[in-house]
Structures are given as C-alpha cells and as structure tokens.
Design a protein around this motif. Structure first.
Motif, PDB file in Angstrom:
ATOM      1  N   UNK A 160       0.820  -1.218   0.000  1.00  0.00           N
ATOM      2  CA  UNK A 160       0.000   0.000   0.000  1.00  0.00           C
ATOM      3  C   UNK A 160       0.851   1.263   0.000  1.00  0.00           C
ATOM      4  N   UNK A 161       2.151   1.111   0.166  1.00  0.00           N
ATOM      5  CA  UNK A 161       3.086   2.239   0.136  1.00  0.00           C
ATOM      6  C   UNK A 161       4.491   1.676  -0.020  1.00  0.00           C
ATOM      7  N   UNK A 162       5.422   2.549  -0.336  1.00  0.00           N
ATOM      8  CA  UNK A 162       6.816   2.148  -0.419  1.00  0.00           C
ATOM      9  C   UNK A 162       7.340   1.810   0.974  1.00  0.00           C
ATOM     10  N   UNK A 163       8.520   1.205   1.035  1.00  0.00           N
ATOM     11  CA  UNK A 163       9.103   0.785   2.310  1.00  0.00           C
ATOM     12  C   UNK A 163       9.312   1.954   3.261  1.00  0.00           C
ATOM     13  N   UNK A 164       9.557   3.166   2.730  1.00  0.00           N
ATOM     14  CA  UNK A 164       9.757   4.334   3.599  1.00  0.00           C
ATOM     15  C   UNK A 164       8.441   4.943   4.072  1.00  0.00           C
ATOM     16  N   UNK A 165       7.322   4.315   3.682  1.00  0.00           N
ATOM     17  CA  UNK A 165       5.966   4.746   4.067  1.00  0.00           C
ATOM     18  C   UNK A 165       5.621   6.145   3.548  1.00  0.00           C
ATOM     19  N   UNK A 166       6.262   6.574   2.469  1.00  0.00           N
ATOM     20  CA  UNK A 166       5.920   7.874   1.878  1.00  0.00           C
ATOM     21  C   UNK A 166       4.597   7.758   1.131  1.00  0.00           C
ATOM     22  N   UNK A 167       3.987   8.901   0.889  1.00  0.00           N
ATOM     23  CA  UNK A 167       2.680   8.949   0.240  1.00  0.00           C
ATOM     24  C   UNK A 167       2.784   8.370  -1.175  1.00  0.00           C
ATOM     25  N   UNK A 168       2.032   7.297  -1.467  1.00  0.00           N
ATOM     26  CA  UNK A 168       2.108   6.673  -2.787  1.00  0.00           C
ATOM     27  C   UNK A 168       1.247   7.348  -3.853  1.00  0.00           C
ATOM     28  N   UNK A 169       0.401   8.295  -3.446  1.00  0.00           N
ATOM     29  CA  UNK A 169      -0.539   8.933  -4.366  1.00  0.00           C
ATOM     30  C   UNK A 169       0.191   9.696  -5.455  1.00  0.00           C
ATOM     31  N   UNK A 170      -0.103   9.366  -6.698  1.00  0.00           N
ATOM     32  CA  UNK A 170       0.491  10.055  -7.833  1.00  0.00           C
ATOM     33  C   UNK A 170       1.849   9.523  -8.233  1.00  0.00           C
ATOM     34  N   UNK A 171       2.460   8.712  -7.380  1.00  0.00           N
ATOM     35  CA  UNK A 171       3.770   8.133  -7.681  1.00  0.00           C
ATOM     36  C   UNK A 171       3.625   6.634  -7.938  1.00  0.00           C
ATOM     37  N   UNK A 172       3.222   5.900  -6.922  1.00  0.00           N
ATOM     38  CA  UNK A 172       2.971   4.475  -7.085  1.00  0.00           C
ATOM     39  C   UNK A 172       1.582   4.270  -7.696  1.00  0.00           C
ATOM     40  N   UNK A 173       0.597   4.969  -7.149  1.00  0.00           N
ATOM     41  CA  UNK A 173      -0.781   4.858  -7.625  1.00  0.00           C
ATOM     42  C   UNK A 173      -1.119   6.104  -8.433  1.00  0.00           C
ATOM     43  N   UNK A 174      -1.216   5.932  -9.740  1.00  0.00           N
ATOM     44  CA  UNK A 174      -1.459   7.065 -10.626  1.00  0.00           C
ATOM     45  C   UNK A 174      -2.909   7.525 -10.528  1.00  0.00           C
ATOM     46  N   UNK A 175      -3.091   8.824 -10.602  1.00  0.00           N
ATOM     47  CA  UNK A 175      -4.428   9.401 -10.519  1.00  0.00           C
ATOM     48  C   UNK A 175      -5.102   9.453 -11.891  1.00  0.00           C
ATOM     49  N   UNK A 176      -4.302   9.453 -12.946  1.00  0.00           N
ATOM     50  CA  UNK A 176      -4.852   9.526 -14.292  1.00  0.00           C
ATOM     51  C   UNK A 176      -5.491   8.192 -14.664  1.00  0.00           C
ATOM     52  N   UNK A 177      -6.525   8.268 -15.482  1.00  0.00           N
ATOM     53  CA  UNK A 177      -7.171   7.059 -15.966  1.00  0.00           C
ATOM     54  C   UNK A 177      -8.659   7.084 -15.744  1.00  0.00           C
ATOM     55  N   UNK A 178      -9.334   6.182 -16.423  1.00  0.00           N
ATOM     56  CA  UNK A 178     -10.790   6.147 -16.364  1.00  0.00           C
ATOM     57  C   UNK A 178     -11.320   5.700 -15.007  1.00  0.00           C
ATOM     58  N   UNK A 179     -10.484   5.126 -14.166  1.00  0.00           N
ATOM     59  CA  UNK A 179     -10.922   4.692 -12.836  1.00  0.00           C
ATOM     60  C   UNK A 179     -11.173   5.885 -11.913  1.00  0.00           C
ATOM     61  N   UNK A 180     -10.426   6.977 -12.091  1.00  0.00           N
ATOM     62  CA  UNK A 180     -10.494   8.119 -11.181  1.00  0.00           C
ATOM     63  C   UNK A 180     -11.886   8.703 -11.005  1.00  0.00           C
ATOM     64  N   UNK A 181     -12.518   9.146 -12.089  1.00  0.00           N
ATOM     65  CA  UNK A 181     -13.855   9.739 -11.934  1.00  0.00           C
ATOM     66  C   UNK A 181     -14.894   8.765 -11.373  1.00  0.00           C
ATOM     67  N   UNK A 182     -14.787   7.497 -11.756  1.00  0.00           N
ATOM     68  CA  UNK A 182     -15.757   6.502 -11.278  1.00  0.00           C
ATOM     69  C   UNK A 182     -15.588   6.263  -9.780  1.00  0.00           C
TER      70      UNK A 182
END
Length: 193
Positions: A16-38
């Motif tokens: 659910x995050x990198x080993x350093x526990x940094x925020x994965x939003x936009x880096x590991x888990x991309x916000x772009x894509x058809x899943x976002x609005x849904x």
C-alpha cells in the motif's frame, strides 16, 4: 450495525506504500485514468478535504462512510505535507500509542485498544466506518473488518508496506464484485467468508 470497510489501494504484489511509508498517491498509484472519476463518484468521502473543491465535491454528501480511521504513519504522512486533517468532512480518528496530541482538535486521538474502540464505533448509529490505513492498524483490526474494497493497481514495487502488516493469520474472503477499468485498475469488493 455499522460495518468496518478497509478501502485501500494496493500494488499487484500486495503493498500500500513504499518501504519508507511515503505517500504513494500520484507516484505508485497514478491518478490519471478512467478509474479516477468513477471511484470519486462512488466514494466521494475518500477525497481529502484540501482536494474536494478542485474535484467538484465541496458540499457533496458522504455516500458510504461518516467515520474514518487512520494509523499514526498514515496520519503523519499527510501532516508532513502540511495537512492537519485530511478528512474534515468525517469523524476522524487517529490510532497511536506514541502521539500525545494532534494539531487539529476535531481529530480524536486514540491510544487505547483499537479493537475495543472499533467495536464501540460499530455499535453506534451512522454510516459505515472507513479504515483508510495503514497496514499495521489493519492487522490489529483484522477480526473486525467486514469488507475489503481493494483498488488493485497494475504496478509492482517489490517491497513496501503490506496491506496487513502484522503476524501470520489466515482470513477467508468472498468476492462480492469486481470492476475492471481500461487504466488497468481493478476494484475488488470482498466480504468476510
């Protein structure tokens, strides 16, 4: 009775995050894509308060949850970015045995037994309860989790913070529904078997 729902994004290798526990939003888990609005339409309450206006969600009623639970690591991740309360539109509880206070007095800091607190919350009236992270809190609450809504992302990272960061324990789940998006994200809804 209210349900405890673990709504979380994960890599295909279970992190659910990198080993350093940094925020994965936009880096590991991309916000772009058809899943976002849904997903935003389905779970408007998961959009943090500081993004709600830009997302067109200001004043939008919570659909599933009126309470959000976070562990210390998840909470301090946002705090490090200057966000004192990512979810001001919900009752917000942070579980920690090391934090002595939080800057936003609307947040309830819980240092007692997480299981006892969740059982108390589940007995109250209201919408369901969202466990948004992290893995250590999820592991401690495993026996009270009623559903897992897993946003499975088409990415692997090899190591990191696992979905359940705790001792070995077998729990069985039944798939309630799946929805695949062209982006490769799959929303899998599990209920306790």
């Amino acid at each position: 009775m209210r349900k405890l729902v673990y709504l979380i994004a994960s890599t295909i290798d279970g992190f659910i995050a990198e080993a350093d526990r940094s925020d994965p939003t936009g880096k590991v888990f991309l916000l772009e894509g058809d899943h976002g609005p849904v997903l935003t339409a389905e779970y408007p309450e998961m959009v943090p308060g500081h993004w709600r206006e830009a997302a067109g969600l200001e004043g939008v009623e919570n659909k599933h949850f009126d309470t959000v639970l976070e562990g210390r690591v998840s909470y301090t991740m946002a705090l490090a970015e200057g966000v004192e309360n990512a979810y001001p539109h919900m009752r917000h509880l942070v579980f920690s045995t090391t934090l002595e206070e939080v800057p936003d007095k609307a947040i309830e800091l819980v240092s007692t037994d997480p299981l006892a607190k969740v059982r108390e919350l589940k007995s109250e009236s209201g919408k369901d309860i969202w466990l948004c992270g992290g893995g250590a809190l999820a592991a401690s609450l495993r026996e009270e989790i009623d559903e897992i809504h897993l946003k499975l992302n088409p990415v692997s990272i090899g190591t990191g913070a696992p979905i359940f960061d705790g001792p070995f324990q077998i729990n069985r789940w039944t798939v309630e529904s799946t929805r695949a998006f062209d982006s490769g994200v799959v929303l899998i809804r599990y209920v306790r078997a």
